[in-house]
Scaffold this active site. Sequence first.
Site, PDB file in Angstrom:
ATOM      1  N   VAL A  55      10.329  -3.563 -10.644  1.00  0.00           N
ATOM      2  CA  VAL A  55       9.392  -4.211 -11.568  1.00  0.00           C
ATOM      3  C   VAL A  55       9.120  -3.373 -12.810  1.00  0.00           C
ATOM      4  CG1 VAL A  55       8.299  -5.596  -9.762  1.00  0.00           C
ATOM      5  CG2 VAL A  55       7.343  -3.335 -10.346  1.00  0.00           C
ATOM      6  N   ASN A  81       2.657  -8.467  -5.957  1.00  0.00           N
ATOM      7  CA  ASN A  81       2.298  -7.683  -4.778  1.00  0.00           C
ATOM      8  C   ASN A  81       2.893  -6.280  -4.768  1.00  0.00           C
ATOM      9  OD1 ASN A  81       1.570  -7.274  -1.801  1.00  0.00           O
ATOM     10  ND2 ASN A  81       3.802  -7.224  -1.718  1.00  0.00           N
ATOM     11  N   SER A 133      -6.885  -4.226  -4.619  1.00  0.00           N
ATOM     12  CA  SER A 133      -7.222  -3.435  -3.439  1.00  0.00           C
ATOM     13  C   SER A 133      -8.721  -3.187  -3.404  1.00  0.00           C
ATOM     14  CB  SER A 133      -6.488  -2.093  -3.461  1.00  0.00           C
ATOM     15  OG  SER A 133      -6.992  -1.215  -2.470  1.00  0.00           O
ATOM     16  N   TYR A 146      -4.215   5.326  -8.063  1.00  0.00           N
ATOM     17  CA  TYR A 146      -4.156   4.020  -7.391  1.00  0.00           C
ATOM     18  C   TYR A 146      -5.382   3.173  -7.742  1.00  0.00           C
ATOM     19  CZ  TYR A 146      -3.394   0.671  -3.572  1.00  0.00           C
ATOM     20  OH  TYR A 146      -3.175  -0.472  -2.829  1.00  0.00           O
ATOM     21  N   ALA A 148      -7.271   3.384 -10.411  1.00  0.00           N
ATOM     22  CA  ALA A 148      -7.181   2.958 -11.805  1.00  0.00           C
ATOM     23  C   ALA A 148      -6.216   1.797 -11.962  1.00  0.00           C
ATOM     24  CB  ALA A 148      -6.735   4.137 -12.681  1.00  0.00           C
ATOM     25  N   SER A 149      -5.070   1.870 -11.271  1.00  0.00           N
ATOM     26  CA  SER A 149      -4.086   0.800 -11.388  1.00  0.00           C
ATOM     27  C   SER A 149      -4.612  -0.509 -10.818  1.00  0.00           C
ATOM     28  CB  SER A 149      -2.776   1.192 -10.702  1.00  0.00           C
ATOM     29  OG  SER A 149      -2.914   1.254  -9.294  1.00  0.00           O
ATOM     30  N   ILE A 181      -5.149  -2.968   5.870  1.00  0.00           N
ATOM     31  CA  ILE A 181      -4.381  -3.997   6.560  1.00  0.00           C
ATOM     32  C   ILE A 181      -3.300  -3.329   7.404  1.00  0.00           C
ATOM     33  CG2 ILE A 181      -3.027  -6.109   6.286  1.00  0.00           C
ATOM     34  CD1 ILE A 181      -5.936  -6.277   5.237  1.00  0.00           C
TER      35      ILE A 181
END
Length: 240
Positions: A55, A81, A133, A146, A148-149, A181
Amino acid sequence: MGKLDGKVAVVTGGAKGLGEAISVQLANEGAKVIAADMGDLTYTHENVEGYKLNVTDVAGVQTFFDEVVAKYGKIDILVNNAGITKDAMTRKMTDDQWDLVLDVNLKGVFNLTRLIGPHMQANGSGSIINISSVVGVFGNIGQANYAASKAGVLGLTMTWAKEFAMKGANVRVNAIAPGYIMTEILKTVPEELLQKFAALTMLNRLGQPEEIAKVALFLASDDSSYITGQTLNVNGGMRL
């Protein structure tokens, strides 16, 4: 009759884990699913087609988009995703750790949506589902990149809900913010840590991939026809 009969869906990170559960759920409801991932599919389904895709590769994403539209004529559903983690305390985080997570988790979402969103707008309809998230909502120690993203994904969600609905297009854009999860990654975590994570939730358990997939199906289908610009927190009532 499935809820998604005749629909074409793209799911990034669709080879395994949460992406697999979402791809299968959409396919079971009649969608033709293109599961785009850097790895091979770890499952088979008559309505799921694998496609090798990074991506972060802008040219590759353009080729992917062109090929899917040429083959199927349209894209009705996009599930962003694909994502990675490179955890470290902020004082120890390297530039590479920061850049790679932001490139995949945020820029990757942008790369797909800047092509597919306008395509949906031109066609007059579509549903975009961004996987964020619980960490993007609450933050978490050792996951500055993570967090911040995934927080950035929420900002994109609200912006795109406005942009792609302009001129009367029925394009909806929503986000799902999962908690912990039980994917393959968590199965390698020591049991005592899993119990600690579960204790942080009001339901006192971890989630299953299928529980996120069912929410994705809801947002992809006409069952959520009046929902856009929203974040659904699917975390068992987690308190970080």
